[in-house]
Structures are given as structure tokens and as C-alpha cells.
Design a protein around this motif. Structure first.
Motif, short mmCIF file in Angstrom:
data_model
loop_
_atom_site.label_atom_id
_atom_site.label_comp_id
_atom_site.label_asym_id
_atom_site.label_seq_id
_atom_site.Cartn_x
_atom_site.Cartn_y
_atom_site.Cartn_z
N LYS A 147 2.66 2.04 -9.58
CA LYS A 147 1.96 0.90 -8.42
C LYS A 147 2.29 2.35 -7.17
O LYS A 147 1.71 1.70 -6.01
N THR A 148 3.04 2.94 -7.56
CA THR A 148 3.13 3.82 -6.35
C THR A 148 2.75 5.89 -6.75
O THR A 148 4.19 5.39 -7.99
N LYS A 188 -5.93 1.54 -9.04
CA LYS A 188 -4.97 0.60 -9.49
C LYS A 188 -3.55 0.50 -8.43
O LYS A 188 -3.20 -0.28 -9.12
N ALA A 189 -3.66 1.51 -8.24
CA ALA A 189 -2.31 1.90 -7.33
C ALA A 189 -2.52 0.49 -6.00
O ALA A 189 -2.80 0.53 -5.77
N ASN A 190 -1.01 0.73 -5.68
CA ASN A 190 -0.55 0.00 -4.53
C ASN A 190 0.01 0.66 -3.58
O ASN A 190 -1.00 0.98 -1.94
N GLU A 191 0.62 2.30 -3.53
CA GLU A 191 0.26 2.78 -2.81
C GLU A 191 0.35 4.24 -3.09
O GLU A 191 0.54 4.46 -4.26
#
Length: 269
Positions: A149-150, A174-177
Motif C-alpha cells: 500500500k505504501t 498498485k500502491a496507494n502511496e
């Protein structure tokens, strides 16, 4: 870009469940074919009262034990990987580092747990990363997922860092950050311009990233501490090293990342 074929290394002396679950989840996420691999070898010498000698009977017993363990790992792999995931199994009677080097030519990503010092039964992560020509995802100890995710990209203006950046694009997409960080003694304009160029590169791939300059000397512990401060669960880094007299010599950051078992690391050379 995506990972179409993923190899997962099952260490003969470790519980295979966490790493197989992790690799299977990645194969599902990237719609990739998954290759399970396990390997071990028989030491050419055995210890006896007379010293180190070749002992054929003992070696055959050890080989039989290895073959039994490989069969067990195959059963575990086939049981843990869902039928919806395309998969296959390969095994070798040879050192796992050599086996992975052979199979790596047919894969986009190698997934493994921690290595070890017994070259006959454990993976030498350093040799694999520097010799396989493929990105190596070293999972945190007993991790069953890489959420990604990060993601922290450890930047250095070098071919290794550029390779790692390209190799990690499927995760970054595909990461959020995504945080691109470099460790420098100061945060001059040249450094910030360099990071801005990396951000533009990622933007062209549809990836939004922010940049950070970590003030100080290049230090692996400082990088890991920063990763934890932003709650990153994956560090992407180039691997910097060379061989001298058959021993690997590494920069401080690479040496720390290879030995760090508390976070997932994607290493490329």
C-alpha cells in the motif's frame, strides 16, 4: 508492464506455508503463472573419526532424505496454491542459489524468504540478487502478504536504482502511496531536480509519487527507520556489490537490507 511468471523459493528447512501463501496472492494479483521451486544438495564431504572423507553410503542416505523433503514441499505447494492460479513445480538436487539462477531465465520475479549460511540447503540472497538478472522480492520473516500500500523507493542516481525502479513498476502501479527518497548530506537543488525527474518518469507510467530527501550519510538503518515512519511495507532498492576472491562486498545500505527481516524488500542489480 506486469509480472507474468513468478518463482517462489521454498527453503527445505523452513515452514513453507507463509511464503507460498504470499507468492500465491501475488500471482493472483498480477495474474501470473507461479513456479514453486525447492532445492538442496548433498555435501561432497562428510565428517568421520578420520576427518573429512568421501562416504558413498552416507551421501546416498542424505540424498534420499533430501528427495523425501522435496516431495513433502511439493505436496505443501500444491495444497496451498488455489486451483484458480496457474502453477507448476520444479525441484533440484543442487544448491538452491544455483537452482534459482537456472530457473530465473524463465521468470519476471523471484520471491523468497530469508537466506542462510549453509550453501547446500539455504539460499545465498546476495549471490542471487547480483547474479540472477531478475528482481528478487525478499519477504519479511513469516509474512503471508505483501500489501504494497505504501512503497518506499530508495533512490540513488545509478544504473542499479534505475533498474530497481523499472522492475518494481507493477508494485508501484498498485500502491496507494509511493515515496521516492534519497539519503544525502544536504538537500541542494540538484538533488531535488534529480528526484523530480524520477517523479516525472513515474507519472508517465500513471504513478503519482512524492519525493523526500533524508539528510545524513547513506546508512541502511536510517533508510529502514524512514520506511517505518511512513508505514511502508515494501522497500525497493538497487543492490550494490561486487565479488572479490569469491566473497561479496556490499555497500552499507545493501548489506542492511539483505539482513533486515522485518520488512519486505525488492532488490535489483
Amino acid at each position: 508492464m506486469s509480472y507474468k511468471t513468478i518463482i517462489v523459493n521454498l527453503a527445505v528447512d523452513a515452514n513453507p506455508t507463509p511464503i507460498v501463501k504470499l507468492a500465491a496472492e501475488l500471482a493472483r494479483r498480477f495474474e501470473a503463472h507461479l513456479i514453486g521451486l525447492a532445492a538442496a544438495d548433498v555435501p561432497p564431504l562428510v565428517a568421520t573419526d578420520n576427518g573429512l572423507v568421501y562416504e558413498g553410503e552416507v551421501m546416498q542416505i542424505q540424498r534420499t532424505e533430501i528427495e523425501k523433503r522435496l516431495a513433502e514441499l511439493r505436496e505443501d505447494f500444491e495444497r496451498l496454491v488455489p486451483a484458480s492460479i496457474s502453477s507448476e513445480w520444479v525441484q533440484y538436487i543442487c544448491g538452491p542459489t544455483r537452482a534459482l539462477g537456472l530457473v530465473a531465465r524463465s521468470a519476471d520475479l523471484i520471491v523468497t524468504g530469508e537466506g542462510g549460511e549453509n550453501v547446500f540447503r539455504a539460499l545465498d540472497i546476495a549471490s542471487l540478487v547480483l547474479g540472477a538478472g531478475r528482481p528478487v522480492l525478499v519477504a519479511a520473516s513469516n509474512a503471508e502478504h505483501v500489501l504494497g500500500k505504501t512503497v518506499l523507493v530508495a533512490w540513488k542516481d545509478s544504473k542499479e536504482a534505475r533498474r530497481a525502479l523499472s522492475d518494481s513498476l507493477p508494485f508501484l502501479a498498485k500502491a496507494n502511496e509511493v515515496v521516492v527518497a534519497t539519503i544525502q548530506a544536504d538537500s541542494g537543488q540538484d538533488v531535488r531536480n534529480e528526484l523530480a525527474d524520477v517523479a516525472v518518469f513515474l507519472e508517465q507510467h500513471g504513478i503519482a509519487a512524492r519525493t523526500e530527501v533524508i539528510i545524513g550519510d547513506a546508512d541502511g538503518d536510517r533508510l529502514v527507520a524512514f520506511a517505518r515512519s511512513i508505514h511502508a511495507d515494501l522497500i525497493v532498492s538497487g543492490a550494490y556489490g561486487h565479488s572479490r576472491l569469491r566473497e561479496w562486498a556490499f555497500g552499507g545500505v545493501t548489506r542492511t537490507l539483505i539482513g533486515e527481516s522485518g520488512i519486505n524488500r525488492l532488490l535489483s542489480n
